[in-house]
Structures are given as C-alpha cells and as structure tokens.
Write a protein that holds these residues in place. Structure first.
Motif, PDB file in Angstrom:
ATOM      1  N   LYS A  47       0.835  -1.203   0.000  1.00 25.82           N
ATOM      2  CA  LYS A  47       0.000   0.000   0.000  1.00 25.82           C
ATOM      3  C   LYS A  47       0.874   1.258   0.000  1.00 25.82           C
ATOM      4  O   LYS A  47       0.598   2.207  -0.734  1.00 25.82           O
ATOM      5  CB  LYS A  47      -0.911  -0.025   1.231  1.00 25.82           C
ATOM      6  N   ALA A  48       1.937   1.254   0.792  1.00 27.51           N
ATOM      7  CA  ALA A  48       2.836   2.414   0.854  1.00 27.51           C
ATOM      8  C   ALA A  48       3.625   2.582  -0.441  1.00 27.51           C
ATOM      9  O   ALA A  48       3.859   3.703  -0.892  1.00 27.51           O
ATOM     10  CB  ALA A  48       3.781   2.274   2.035  1.00 27.51           C
ATOM     11  N   ALA A  49       4.033   1.478  -1.047  1.00 28.36           N
ATOM     12  CA  ALA A  49       4.826   1.553  -2.278  1.00 28.36           C
ATOM     13  C   ALA A  49       3.993   2.049  -3.454  1.00 28.36           C
ATOM     14  O   ALA A  49       4.452   2.870  -4.246  1.00 28.36           O
ATOM     15  CB  ALA A  49       5.428   0.192  -2.602  1.00 28.36           C
ATOM     16  N   GLY A  50       2.771   1.569  -3.567  1.00 32.46           N
ATOM     17  CA  GLY A  50       1.920   1.945  -4.696  1.00 32.46           C
ATOM     18  C   GLY A  50       1.070   3.174  -4.461  1.00 32.46           C
ATOM     19  O   GLY A  50       0.453   3.707  -5.377  1.00 32.46           O
ATOM     20  N   LYS A  51       1.015   3.631  -3.202  1.00 25.03           N
ATOM     21  CA  LYS A  51       0.205   4.795  -2.823  1.00 25.03           C
ATOM     22  C   LYS A  51      -1.272   4.606  -3.163  1.00 25.03           C
ATOM     23  O   LYS A  51      -2.002   5.557  -3.368  1.00 25.03           O
ATOM     24  CB  LYS A  51       0.720   6.081  -3.470  1.00 25.03           C
ATOM     25  N   ARG A  52      -1.703   3.348  -3.246  1.00 29.23           N
ATOM     26  CA  ARG A  52      -3.096   3.005  -3.569  1.00 29.23           C
ATOM     27  C   ARG A  52      -3.542   1.867  -2.669  1.00 29.23           C
ATOM     28  O   ARG A  52      -2.760   0.997  -2.319  1.00 29.23           O
ATOM     29  CB  ARG A  52      -3.247   2.558  -5.027  1.00 29.23           C
ATOM     30  N   THR A  53      -4.825   1.871  -2.349  1.00 33.77           N
ATOM     31  CA  THR A  53      -5.410   0.760  -1.606  1.00 33.77           C
ATOM     32  C   THR A  53      -5.672  -0.380  -2.580  1.00 33.77           C
ATOM     33  O   THR A  53      -5.609  -0.186  -3.798  1.00 33.77           O
ATOM     34  CB  THR A  53      -6.736   1.185  -0.953  1.00 33.77           C
ATOM     35  N   PRO A  54      -5.987  -1.573  -2.090  1.00 36.24           N
ATOM     36  CA  PRO A  54      -6.327  -2.670  -3.011  1.00 36.24           C
ATOM     37  C   PRO A  54      -7.515  -2.337  -3.922  1.00 36.24           C
ATOM     38  O   PRO A  54      -7.619  -2.866  -5.023  1.00 36.24           O
ATOM     39  CB  PRO A  54      -6.661  -3.833  -2.070  1.00 36.24           C
ATOM     40  N   GLU A  55      -8.419  -1.424  -3.469  1.00 36.80           N
ATOM     41  CA  GLU A  55      -9.556  -1.012  -4.308  1.00 36.80           C
ATOM     42  C   GLU A  55      -9.184   0.072  -5.316  1.00 36.80           C
ATOM     43  O   GLU A  55     -10.017   0.505  -6.094  1.00 36.80           O
ATOM     44  CB  GLU A  55     -10.702  -0.492  -3.433  1.00 36.80           C
ATOM     45  N   GLY A  56      -7.937   0.558  -5.251  1.00 36.64           N
ATOM     46  CA  GLY A  56      -7.491   1.590  -6.188  1.00 36.64           C
ATOM     47  C   GLY A  56      -7.676   3.006  -5.688  1.00 36.64           C
ATOM     48  O   GLY A  56      -7.436   3.960  -6.426  1.00 36.64           O
ATOM     49  N   LEU A  57      -8.089   3.182  -4.442  1.00 36.06           N
ATOM     50  CA  LEU A  57      -8.262   4.521  -3.873  1.00 36.06           C
ATOM     51  C   LEU A  57      -6.909   5.059  -3.422  1.00 36.06           C
ATOM     52  O   LEU A  57      -6.044   4.290  -2.996  1.00 36.06           O
ATOM     53  CB  LEU A  57      -9.228   4.481  -2.690  1.00 36.06           C
ATOM     54  N   PRO A  58      -6.709   6.374  -3.471  1.00 34.78           N
ATOM     55  CA  PRO A  58      -5.426   6.919  -3.023  1.00 34.78           C
ATOM     56  C   PRO A  58      -5.265   6.795  -1.508  1.00 34.78           C
ATOM     57  O   PRO A  58      -6.202   7.042  -0.759  1.00 34.78           O
ATOM     58  CB  PRO A  58      -5.494   8.394  -3.453  1.00 34.78           C
ATOM     59  N   VAL A  59      -4.079   6.407  -1.072  1.00 33.56           N
ATOM     60  CA  VAL A  59      -3.779   6.294   0.352  1.00 33.56           C
ATOM     61  C   VAL A  59      -3.545   7.700   0.894  1.00 33.56           C
ATOM     62  O   VAL A  59      -2.949   8.545   0.235  1.00 33.56           O
ATOM     63  CB  VAL A  59      -2.552   5.389   0.580  1.00 33.56           C
ATOM     64  N   GLN A  60      -4.028   7.952   2.099  1.00 32.45           N
ATOM     65  CA  GLN A  60      -4.006   9.286   2.689  1.00 32.45           C
ATOM     66  C   GLN A  60      -3.332   9.274   4.056  1.00 32.45           C
ATOM     67  O   GLN A  60      -3.203   8.223   4.675  1.00 32.45           O
ATOM     68  CB  GLN A  60      -5.452   9.773   2.907  1.00 32.45           C
ATOM     69  N   SER A  61      -2.982  10.455   4.536  1.00 32.36           N
ATOM     70  CA  SER A  61      -2.686  10.610   5.960  1.00 32.36           C
ATOM     71  C   SER A  61      -4.031  10.905   6.630  1.00 32.36           C
ATOM     72  O   SER A  61      -5.017  11.224   5.943  1.00 32.36           O
ATOM     73  CB  SER A  61      -1.715  11.768   6.191  1.00 32.36           C
ATOM     74  N   LEU A  62      -4.090  10.798   7.935  1.00 33.47           N
ATOM     75  CA  LEU A  62      -5.361  11.075   8.614  1.00 33.47           C
ATOM     76  C   LEU A  62      -5.788  12.521   8.369  1.00 33.47           C
ATOM     77  O   LEU A  62      -6.960  12.793   8.121  1.00 33.47           O
ATOM     78  CB  LEU A  62      -5.252  10.791  10.114  1.00 33.47           C
ATOM     79  N   ARG A  63      -4.839  13.416   8.394  1.00 29.06           N
ATOM     80  CA  ARG A  63      -5.154  14.831   8.202  1.00 29.06           C
ATOM     81  C   ARG A  63      -5.755  15.099   6.817  1.00 29.06           C
ATOM     82  O   ARG A  63      -6.770  15.774   6.687  1.00 29.06           O
ATOM     83  CB  ARG A  63      -3.899  15.673   8.399  1.00 29.06           C
ATOM     84  N   THR A  64      -5.128  14.561   5.768  1.00 28.63           N
ATOM     85  CA  THR A  64      -5.641  14.822   4.421  1.00 28.63           C
ATOM     86  C   THR A  64      -6.984  14.129   4.201  1.00 28.63           C
ATOM     87  O   THR A  64      -7.837  14.655   3.505  1.00 28.63           O
ATOM     88  CB  THR A  64      -4.646  14.391   3.328  1.00 28.63           C
ATOM     89  N   LEU A  65      -7.179  12.962   4.823  1.00 35.57           N
ATOM     90  CA  LEU A  65      -8.467  12.284   4.693  1.00 35.57           C
ATOM     91  C   LEU A  65      -9.570  13.087   5.377  1.00 35.57           C
ATOM     92  O   LEU A  65     -10.661  13.264   4.819  1.00 35.57           O
ATOM     93  CB  LEU A  65      -8.406  10.877   5.273  1.00 35.57           C
TER      94      LEU A  65
END
Length: 118
Positions: A47-65
């Motif tokens: 998840k950290a390497a691809g910056k995407r979740t398995p569903e294809g959503l962008p991975v966030q920090s808590l603040r940005t989410l």
C-alpha cells in the motif's frame, strides 16, 4: 486525552485508507521476539509503495483524509418561480468519502434526513 482517544479509534477504523498497517497481527507474527524492531505487513508495504489501496483509492494521511471528508457539503436550495420551495441537497460523495464513511459505519444521507425531521 479524549481527542487522542478519538484519533486512536479513527486511525484503527480508517487504517485501510491510511498510511497505517491495517494488518498488525500479521506484522507482529513476523517477529520472533517482542523486543525485535517492528515490521510492517506485506499488505502495508504494498500500500505504501503503490500509494493506492487494493480497491485503487489513493492512500491518505489522517489529516488529508479528514480534509477531504470536510468537502462533503449540505446545500440549502431555494427554487423561486411562482411558489418558493426549499430543500436540502447533500453533495455527491466521492468514492474515497464513501469508503471512509463505510469504514466508520456512517451514512451521511441518513444523518442529514434524521436532522431534517427533528
């Protein structure tokens, strides 16, 4: 202390969308002893390497989410032709917002409609 407690729960529930390890048990199982340095699970590393979740959503920090969730708006719409009508219109959720609310067990439309009827 209450704010830290709420943040802790948010991070646990929203871990699949955050740069957090949502499979802590799997990561802990990789260590031979509890005093060894902690390792992240394979899922978290991917998840950290691809910056995407398995569903294809962008991975966030808590603040940005939380900032992204804050863009969901409730608009008061007034139609004035002959007979004025007013109603509340909830903006359409993005896929990221929908997944976050699902993980939190919240339905913004149900919350909005219950507040309107009270």
């Amino acid at each position: 202390m209450l704010a830290y407690y709420v943040e802790w729960h948010l991070r646990r529930r929203l871990a699949p969308l955050l740069f957090e390890d949502s499979e802590r048990e799997a990561a802990a199982a990789q260590r031979d002893a509890p005093v060894q340095p902690a390792k992240v699970s394979e899922a978290a590393a991917a998840k950290a390497a691809g910056k995407r979740t398995p569903e294809g959503l962008p991975v966030q920090s808590l603040r940005t989410l939380l900032e992204h969730l804050g863009t969901l708006t409730l608009n008061r719409v007034t139609l004035t032709r002959d007979d004025p009508h007013e109603f509340d219109l909830l903006a359409r959720q993005t896929p990221l917002q929908a997944k976050a609310f699902e993980l939190l067990g919240l339905d913004p439309e149900r919350v909005v409609s219950s507040k309107l009827t009270v």
